[in-house]
Design an enzyme around this catalytic site. Structure first.
Site, PDB file in Angstrom:
ATOM      1  N   GLY A 131       0.815  -1.219   0.000  1.00 47.59           N
ATOM      2  CA  GLY A 131       0.000   0.000   0.000  1.00 47.59           C
ATOM      3  C   GLY A 131       0.843   1.261   0.000  1.00 47.59           C
ATOM      4  O   GLY A 131       0.883   2.001   0.984  1.00 47.59           O
ATOM      5  N   SER A 133       1.691   3.479  -3.440  1.00 45.80           N
ATOM      6  CA  SER A 133       1.261   4.500  -4.399  1.00 45.80           C
ATOM      7  C   SER A 133      -0.172   4.961  -4.162  1.00 45.80           C
ATOM      8  O   SER A 133      -1.035   4.196  -3.731  1.00 45.80           O
ATOM      9  CB  SER A 133       1.363   3.957  -5.833  1.00 45.80           C
ATOM     10  OG  SER A 133       2.693   3.709  -6.164  1.00 45.80           O
ATOM     11  N   SER A 165      -0.790  -4.092  -6.865  1.00 41.86           N
ATOM     12  CA  SER A 165      -0.821  -5.422  -7.465  1.00 41.86           C
ATOM     13  C   SER A 165      -1.391  -6.432  -6.481  1.00 41.86           C
ATOM     14  O   SER A 165      -1.072  -6.393  -5.286  1.00 41.86           O
ATOM     15  CB  SER A 165       0.594  -5.841  -7.878  1.00 41.86           C
ATOM     16  OG  SER A 165       1.031  -5.007  -8.921  1.00 41.86           O
ATOM     17  N   GLU A 248      12.635  -5.106  -1.624  1.00 42.71           N
ATOM     18  CA  GLU A 248      11.920  -5.272  -2.889  1.00 42.71           C
ATOM     19  C   GLU A 248      12.880  -5.290  -4.078  1.00 42.71           C
ATOM     20  O   GLU A 248      12.665  -5.996  -5.054  1.00 42.71           O
ATOM     21  CB  GLU A 248      10.896  -4.136  -3.059  1.00 42.71           C
ATOM     22  CG  GLU A 248      10.136  -4.208  -4.382  1.00 42.71           C
ATOM     23  CD  GLU A 248       8.921  -3.291  -4.439  1.00 42.71           C
ATOM     24  OE1 GLU A 248       8.558  -2.709  -3.407  1.00 42.71           O
ATOM     25  OE2 GLU A 248       8.348  -3.171  -5.531  1.00 42.71           O
ATOM     26  N   GLU A 364      14.141   6.675 -13.337  1.00 42.86           N
ATOM     27  CA  GLU A 364      14.648   8.011 -12.994  1.00 42.86           C
ATOM     28  C   GLU A 364      14.923   8.133 -11.500  1.00 42.86           C
ATOM     29  O   GLU A 364      15.904   8.749 -11.088  1.00 42.86           O
ATOM     30  CB  GLU A 364      13.636   9.077 -13.442  1.00 42.86           C
ATOM     31  CG  GLU A 364      13.540   9.246 -14.961  1.00 42.86           C
ATOM     32  CD  GLU A 364      12.860   8.066 -15.667  1.00 42.86           C
ATOM     33  OE1 GLU A 364      12.089   7.330 -15.010  1.00 42.86           O
ATOM     34  OE2 GLU A 364      13.098   7.883 -16.882  1.00 42.86           O
TER      35      GLU A 364
END
Lengths: 377, 233
Positions: A131, A133, A165, A248, A364
């Site tokens: 949880g 974005s 997701s 991650e 980026e």
């Protein structure tokens, strides 16, 4: 003398021995799985498959036995992860929990959280989603607006998460929420465990451009989260989420996503490749071999108790660039006559590949992390 | 890093960093890094030799030290591996120079390094330098394993030289771009590094040579052996 120390890492004998066992299991379990489904990699999931892996002891491998783990080495876990990815196993149901939610709870969670949740993850029973974005907070994660306000015995959480997701399958979400003044930015962020079955949680799948729905919108409307579901300390969410992102990014899944179409290309060109085909195969192989060495080096750092966050950003950016180049270059060089299996695998990966350099931190943002390490910012 | 290796790295830096001459190199015994102790050498491994050879590239050393090291353990297979290590060193030196220059040079009232357009390019440069370094280090490690277990390190050496060539192609362009006209002068140090990298990109196999060699080998082994071969180390 090197900006980033990547030292060669030899897998210990026990890890090498495990590889054959995993390969034999996967060969049997996935025998009939078509190439295009294998290409889904960790986006595809099956709870039944996760349970099978859990029964084998291949989830939560490095965790203490008292939490359902198996106290195996990082090197052994590395081998299992690598083999699952290369085989295109449907690992999506436990992937996030095994990779980051579990390790996060081990490090920052309460004893009760560890005892109640980790065994379920290790058994392949529990699915977690991330949880982070929100509609207004993508790369600028510290701007999240989902609020948790104090109530008797816990919090009430309201707001919206997006691009989540597996939210439609998840039992739990680890949510980054704001528990204080937004002006404080980093200092008022907190991580909470949200039971996805709670009243006020609504999940709405978003179809992606391939037509599949892996990610979702998650609406949180006055969702009650009890005190016991606070992870770490209130206000420590920013540093904890940084640690979670390091978990991650530090696995080998950031360079193997297009393996399936590369194998399809090898199959199609056979043992009499043209010079152009040989050159592509050689270039890709050298990049992939190097990335594997770097990925092993990171496993070595984890085994030594280091935090390889910046090295992981280096490997992820190099790796996702390779994952995106492979389908493009394979398409450019594919012979006129192919077959349906090749075509379907190729088109699926061409369509999916833009996500590789977005998920888990954009290209980026990663380059920004590297630039900071170089002393440029 | 082991204590002995740390001493070797320190000695190498001391001898090679400032206007090295052959007498000092000989005196420090750097050419004898692979020679057994009982024969008066350092008694080191190929991984130890990597440190010395990479430093030759980093400091753009104009002495035949890599060749002298190879002469103590002659092999037709190893010249491209040695060059890959020198390239890894030169790439790191060019990166360090680029970082330093963009932090000092100001335009529009601030250092070049503060512009995202520059930061993103140098991040790519750093990634390429790290990849070339890893590939070379892993090839030297493979050469050590050959001495223990037999076989050869041909595949690893091919990958290391190809990866160094790829990295040089991408990174030399970035190094010159962020340096502006200064990097194009004869006086400034960058050209000593990039000109060597361009020469080395052709020596002992350019990208075509090694990509073709690896591609033919992989195709001959067949699809089902690709991953087992890649993960055998």
């Amino acid at each position: 003398m090197s900006t980033f120390e990547f030292a060669p890492y030899d897998l210990p004998p026990e890890a090498k021995a495990l590889r054959g066992e995993v390969r034999a299991f996967l060969g049997e379990a996935l025998e009939d799985k078509p190439s295009v489904e294998r290409a889904r990699s960790w986006s595809g999931g099956s709870r039944e498959f996760s349970r099978k892996l859990g029964a084998r002891g291949w989830i939560g491998m490095t965790w203490p036995k008292r939490y359902g783990g198996h106290e195996r080495s990082y090197a052994e876990r590395y081998v299992v992860i690598e083999e699952l990815l290369v085989a295109g196993a449907p690992v999506g149901n436990h992937w996030v929990a095994d990779r980051q939610s579990g390790p996060l709870l081990l490090r920052f969670g309460t004893e009760e959280q560890r005892r109640t949740l980790l065994p379920g993850i290790a058994a392949g029973e529990l699915c977690f989603c991330i949880g982070m974005s929100e509609p207004g907070s993508g790369s600028d994660l510290a701007s999240v607006r989902t609020r948790a306000r104090r109530v008797e015995g816990g919090w009430k959480v309201s707001g919206q998460k997006i691009w989540t997701s597996n939210a439609q399958h998840a039992d739990w979400m680890i949510a980054l929420v704001r528990t204080g003044d937004a002006e404080q930015r980093h200092a008022s962020l907190t991580q909470l465990l949200v039971d996805m079955k709670s009243a006020g949680v609504a999940v709405k799948p978003i179809a992606n451009l391939t037509g599949e729905s892996h990610f979702n919108e998650v609406f949180l409307d006055d969702v009650f989260v009890p005190d016991a579901m606070l992870i770490g300390a209130e206000g420590d969410g920013w540093s904890q989420v940084g640690a979670e992102l390091a978990y991650e990014r530090s696995g080998p899944e950031r360079y193997l996503s297009s393996m399936r179409v590369f194998l399809e290309f090898l199959r199609i060109v056979g043992d009499t490749p043209t010079e152009a085909e040989r050159l592509l195969i050689g270039h890709v192989t050298a990049r992939m071999w190097t990335l594997r060495q770097m990925s092993l080096a990171i496993a070595g750092k984890l085994a030594a108790g280091e935090n390889p966050a910046v090295a992981a950003a280096v490997v992820k950016d190099l790796g996702t660039s390779l994952e995106q180049d492979i389908p493009r270059d394979v398409q450019a060089l594919a012979p006129a006559k192919t077959d349906e299996v090749f075509d379907r695998t190729l088109i699926y990966l061409l369509q999916t590949s833009p996500s590789f350099s977005l998920r888990g931190g954009t290209r980026e943002i990663l380059r920004g992390i590297i630039a900071r390490e170089l002393g440029l910012r | 890093m082991s204590e002995l290796r740390a001493i070797l790295a320190e000695t190498t830096e001391r001898v090679l960093a400032n206007a090295p001459d052959w007498a000092r190199v000989e005196e420090a015994g750097l050419a004898k890094v692979l020679v057994p102790e009982e024969e008066g050498g350092f008694g080191g491994s190929w991984e130890d030799a990597f440190i010395v050879i990479r430093a030759c590239g980093y400091h753009a050393v104009d002495l035949p030290l890599p060749q002298a090291i190879l002469a103590t353990r002659p092999s037709d297979l190893y010249p491209p591996m040695l060059l890959a290590a020198q390239m890894a060193g030169a790439l790191q030196a060019a990166l360090d120079l680029s970082v330093q220059y963009t932090r000092e040079r100001k335009q529009f009232g601030k250092p070049l390094a503060s512009f995202q357009a520059i930061q993103q390019q140098l991040a790519v440069f750093a990634e390429e330098a790290a990849a070339a370094n890893m590939a070379a280090a892993a090839a030297f490690r493979a050469a050590d394993l050959v001495e223990e277990n037999g076989g050869d390190a041909e595949f690893e050496i091919a990958c290391a030289k190809l990866r160094a060539n790829q990295a040089a192609r991408i990174s030399t362009g970035i190094a010159h771009q962020v340096h502006g006209a200064m990097g194009f002068t004869a006086e400034y140090r960058l050209q000593h590094l990039t000109k060597r990298l361009w020469t080395w990109g052709s020596e002992h196999g350019n990208e075509r040579h090694w990509a073709d060699w690896i591609g033919a080998r992989v195709a001959a082994r067949g699809t089902s052996n690709f991953w087992p071969d890649l993960s055998s180390g």
